[in-house]
Write a protein that holds these residues in place. Sequence first.
Motif, PDB file in Angstrom:
ATOM      1  N   SER A 142     -13.100  10.762 -20.894  1.00  0.00           N
ATOM      2  CA  SER A 142     -13.908   9.793 -20.161  1.00  0.00           C
ATOM      3  C   SER A 142     -14.303  10.366 -18.801  1.00  0.00           C
ATOM      4  O   SER A 142     -13.456  10.890 -18.073  1.00  0.00           O
ATOM      5  CB  SER A 142     -13.100   8.502 -19.963  1.00  0.00           C
ATOM      6  N   TYR A 143     -15.579  10.251 -18.480  1.00  0.00           N
ATOM      7  CA  TYR A 143     -16.101  10.716 -17.200  1.00  0.00           C
ATOM      8  C   TYR A 143     -16.867   9.588 -16.524  1.00  0.00           C
ATOM      9  O   TYR A 143     -17.288   8.630 -17.175  1.00  0.00           O
ATOM     10  CB  TYR A 143     -17.021  11.937 -17.396  1.00  0.00           C
ATOM     11  N   HIS A 144     -17.036   9.737 -15.227  1.00  0.00           N
ATOM     12  CA  HIS A 144     -17.793   8.751 -14.444  1.00  0.00           C
ATOM     13  C   HIS A 144     -18.829   9.470 -13.597  1.00  0.00           C
ATOM     14  O   HIS A 144     -18.522  10.484 -12.955  1.00  0.00           O
ATOM     15  CB  HIS A 144     -16.856   7.949 -13.522  1.00  0.00           C
ATOM     16  N   LEU A 145     -20.048   8.928 -13.578  1.00  0.00           N
ATOM     17  CA  LEU A 145     -21.118   9.452 -12.742  1.00  0.00           C
ATOM     18  C   LEU A 145     -21.302   8.534 -11.541  1.00  0.00           C
ATOM     19  O   LEU A 145     -21.438   7.316 -11.696  1.00  0.00           O
ATOM     20  CB  LEU A 145     -22.438   9.523 -13.525  1.00  0.00           C
ATOM     21  N   ASN A 146     -21.284   9.128 -10.351  1.00  0.00           N
ATOM     22  CA  ASN A 146     -21.619   8.419  -9.117  1.00  0.00           C
ATOM     23  C   ASN A 146     -22.809   9.132  -8.499  1.00  0.00           C
ATOM     24  O   ASN A 146     -22.935  10.354  -8.617  1.00  0.00           O
ATOM     25  CB  ASN A 146     -20.446   8.435  -8.128  1.00  0.00           C
ATOM     26  N   VAL A 147     -23.684   8.358  -7.859  1.00  0.00           N
ATOM     27  CA  VAL A 147     -24.874   8.934  -7.243  1.00  0.00           C
ATOM     28  C   VAL A 147     -24.996   8.442  -5.809  1.00  0.00           C
ATOM     29  O   VAL A 147     -24.726   7.272  -5.517  1.00  0.00           O
ATOM     30  CB  VAL A 147     -26.154   8.544  -8.025  1.00  0.00           C
ATOM     31  N   SER A 148     -25.413   9.353  -4.936  1.00  0.00           N
ATOM     32  CA  SER A 148     -25.732   9.015  -3.558  1.00  0.00           C
ATOM     33  C   SER A 148     -27.181   9.429  -3.330  1.00  0.00           C
ATOM     34  O   SER A 148     -27.586  10.519  -3.725  1.00  0.00           O
ATOM     35  CB  SER A 148     -24.807   9.771  -2.604  1.00  0.00           C
ATOM     36  N   MET A 149     -27.953   8.544  -2.719  1.00  0.00           N
ATOM     37  CA  MET A 149     -29.359   8.818  -2.422  1.00  0.00           C
ATOM     38  C   MET A 149     -29.600   8.511  -0.951  1.00  0.00           C
ATOM     39  O   MET A 149     -29.465   7.353  -0.542  1.00  0.00           O
ATOM     40  CB  MET A 149     -30.255   7.957  -3.312  1.00  0.00           C
ATOM     41  N   SER A 150     -29.895   9.523  -0.162  1.00  0.00           N
ATOM     42  CA  SER A 150     -30.116   9.364   1.285  1.00  0.00           C
ATOM     43  C   SER A 150     -28.938   8.646   1.947  1.00  0.00           C
ATOM     44  O   SER A 150     -29.125   7.860   2.864  1.00  0.00           O
ATOM     45  CB  SER A 150     -31.417   8.609   1.560  1.00  0.00           C
ATOM     46  N   GLY A 151     -27.731   8.907   1.447  1.00  0.00           N
ATOM     47  CA  GLY A 151     -26.540   8.302   2.024  1.00  0.00           C
ATOM     48  C   GLY A 151     -26.178   6.953   1.449  1.00  0.00           C
ATOM     49  O   GLY A 151     -25.113   6.414   1.736  1.00  0.00           O
ATOM     50  N   PHE A 152     -27.048   6.378   0.613  1.00  0.00           N
ATOM     51  CA  PHE A 152     -26.744   5.104  -0.044  1.00  0.00           C
ATOM     52  C   PHE A 152     -26.022   5.420  -1.351  1.00  0.00           C
ATOM     53  O   PHE A 152     -26.545   6.136  -2.198  1.00  0.00           O
ATOM     54  CB  PHE A 152     -28.018   4.295  -0.341  1.00  0.00           C
ATOM     55  N   GLU A 153     -24.812   4.873  -1.512  1.00  0.00           N
ATOM     56  CA  GLU A 153     -23.974   5.170  -2.684  1.00  0.00           C
ATOM     57  C   GLU A 153     -24.217   4.170  -3.809  1.00  0.00           C
ATOM     58  O   GLU A 153     -24.498   3.001  -3.553  1.00  0.00           O
ATOM     59  CB  GLU A 153     -22.487   5.083  -2.296  1.00  0.00           C
ATOM     60  N   SER A 154     -24.062   4.638  -5.054  1.00  0.00           N
ATOM     61  CA  SER A 154     -24.100   3.707  -6.184  1.00  0.00           C
ATOM     62  C   SER A 154     -22.894   2.777  -6.038  1.00  0.00           C
ATOM     63  O   SER A 154     -21.803   3.227  -5.692  1.00  0.00           O
ATOM     64  CB  SER A 154     -24.071   4.454  -7.516  1.00  0.00           C
ATOM     65  N   SER A 155     -23.096   1.485  -6.280  1.00  0.00           N
ATOM     66  CA  SER A 155     -22.016   0.516  -6.076  1.00  0.00           C
ATOM     67  C   SER A 155     -20.946   0.628  -7.158  1.00  0.00           C
ATOM     68  O   SER A 155     -19.780   0.352  -6.918  1.00  0.00           O
ATOM     69  CB  SER A 155     -22.572  -0.904  -6.007  1.00  0.00           C
ATOM     70  N   THR A 156     -21.347   1.042  -8.348  1.00  0.00           N
ATOM     71  CA  THR A 156     -20.380   1.263  -9.430  1.00  0.00           C
ATOM     72  C   THR A 156     -20.719   2.590 -10.094  1.00  0.00           C
ATOM     73  O   THR A 156     -21.851   3.063 -10.026  1.00  0.00           O
ATOM     74  CB  THR A 156     -20.441   0.143 -10.496  1.00  0.00           C
ATOM     75  N   SER A 157     -19.730   3.169 -10.752  1.00  0.00           N
ATOM     76  CA  SER A 157     -19.976   4.414 -11.482  1.00  0.00           C
ATOM     77  C   SER A 157     -20.449   4.087 -12.891  1.00  0.00           C
ATOM     78  O   SER A 157     -20.232   2.983 -13.378  1.00  0.00           O
ATOM     79  CB  SER A 157     -18.710   5.261 -11.511  1.00  0.00           C
ATOM     80  N   LYS A 158     -21.080   5.061 -13.527  1.00  0.00           N
ATOM     81  CA  LYS A 158     -21.498   4.924 -14.913  1.00  0.00           C
ATOM     82  C   LYS A 158     -20.535   5.750 -15.759  1.00  0.00           C
ATOM     83  O   LYS A 158     -20.412   6.954 -15.583  1.00  0.00           O
ATOM     84  CB  LYS A 158     -22.938   5.440 -15.044  1.00  0.00           C
ATOM     85  N   GLN A 159     -19.809   5.072 -16.645  1.00  0.00           N
ATOM     86  CA  GLN A 159     -18.823   5.753 -17.491  1.00  0.00           C
ATOM     87  C   GLN A 159     -19.499   6.310 -18.749  1.00  0.00           C
ATOM     88  O   GLN A 159     -20.403   5.681 -19.305  1.00  0.00           O
ATOM     89  CB  GLN A 159     -17.716   4.800 -17.890  1.00  0.00           C
ATOM     90  N   PHE A 160     -19.039   7.488 -19.184  1.00  0.00           N
ATOM     91  CA  PHE A 160     -19.500   8.043 -20.454  1.00  0.00           C
ATOM     92  C   PHE A 160     -18.387   8.903 -21.048  1.00  0.00           C
ATOM     93  O   PHE A 160     -17.446   9.299 -20.348  1.00  0.00           O
ATOM     94  CB  PHE A 160     -20.805   8.847 -20.287  1.00  0.00           C
ATOM     95  N   LEU A 161     -18.480   9.152 -22.352  1.00  0.00           N
ATOM     96  CA  LEU A 161     -17.455   9.910 -23.081  1.00  0.00           C
ATOM     97  C   LEU A 161     -18.034  11.200 -23.629  1.00  0.00           C
ATOM     98  O   LEU A 161     -19.176  11.224 -24.107  1.00  0.00           O
ATOM     99  CB  LEU A 161     -16.908   9.091 -24.243  1.00  0.00           C
ATOM    100  N   LEU A 162     -17.250  12.281 -23.560  1.00  0.00           N
ATOM    101  CA  LEU A 162     -17.638  13.557 -24.144  1.00  0.00           C
ATOM    102  C   LEU A 162     -16.761  13.867 -25.338  1.00  0.00           C
ATOM    103  O   LEU A 162     -15.533  13.792 -25.260  1.00  0.00           O
ATOM    104  CB  LEU A 162     -17.477  14.699 -23.128  1.00  0.00           C
ATOM    105  N   TYR A 163     -17.384  14.215 -26.463  1.00  0.00           N
ATOM    106  CA  TYR A 163     -16.657  14.664 -27.672  1.00  0.00           C
ATOM    107  C   TYR A 163     -16.973  16.107 -27.952  1.00  0.00           C
ATOM    108  O   TYR A 163     -17.832  16.706 -27.363  1.00  0.00           O
ATOM    109  CB  TYR A 163     -17.024  13.784 -28.873  1.00  0.00           C
TER     110      TYR A 163
END
Length: 163
Positions: A142-163
């Motif tokens: 399980s992995y999580h993606l977080n994004v920051s744009m011009s210092g504004f952070e994503s409020s939640t991460s997007k979870q995804f799975l790698l097989y």
Amino acid sequence: TAAATDGATATDAAEPPASEPAAEPAADGDPCRADQITVEAVTDAAVYAAGEQPKLSVTITNTGSNSCVMNVGTAAQVFTVTSGADTYWTSTDCQVDPVDAEVSIEPGTPVSSSEPITWDRTRSSADTCGGERTSVPAGGASYHLNVSMSGFESSTSKQFLLY
């Protein structure tokens, strides 16, 4: 009694201007503020089969009532992939030719990445840019993606799975 009423009226009349500047919406074209921008981390799937590379992107929404301007270029973007407490990959580790792109973000109209970033499922660091990089664990990890744009952070991460 009349003086007390006048005093209450004067106080009531004085209150709205005192609180108005804090609640005043931004004018069209002002720089975007944290209270009007929502950043959402986006992946093209929730589960990736062995060999499939996740495509990472971002959606920005202006929740305010006026258009605002912000840098949405690659120089202002940071994509981070984590699992548990470990940071596995950061888009800025080996970034080449970052660019600035000041754009006007209209209220209520989500803006998404024009070209997603393809993650090659490897671990990155600033010193792994020229050589071979280690593949990250898969097999249902399980992995999580977080994004920051011009210092504004994503409020939640997007979870995804790698097989």
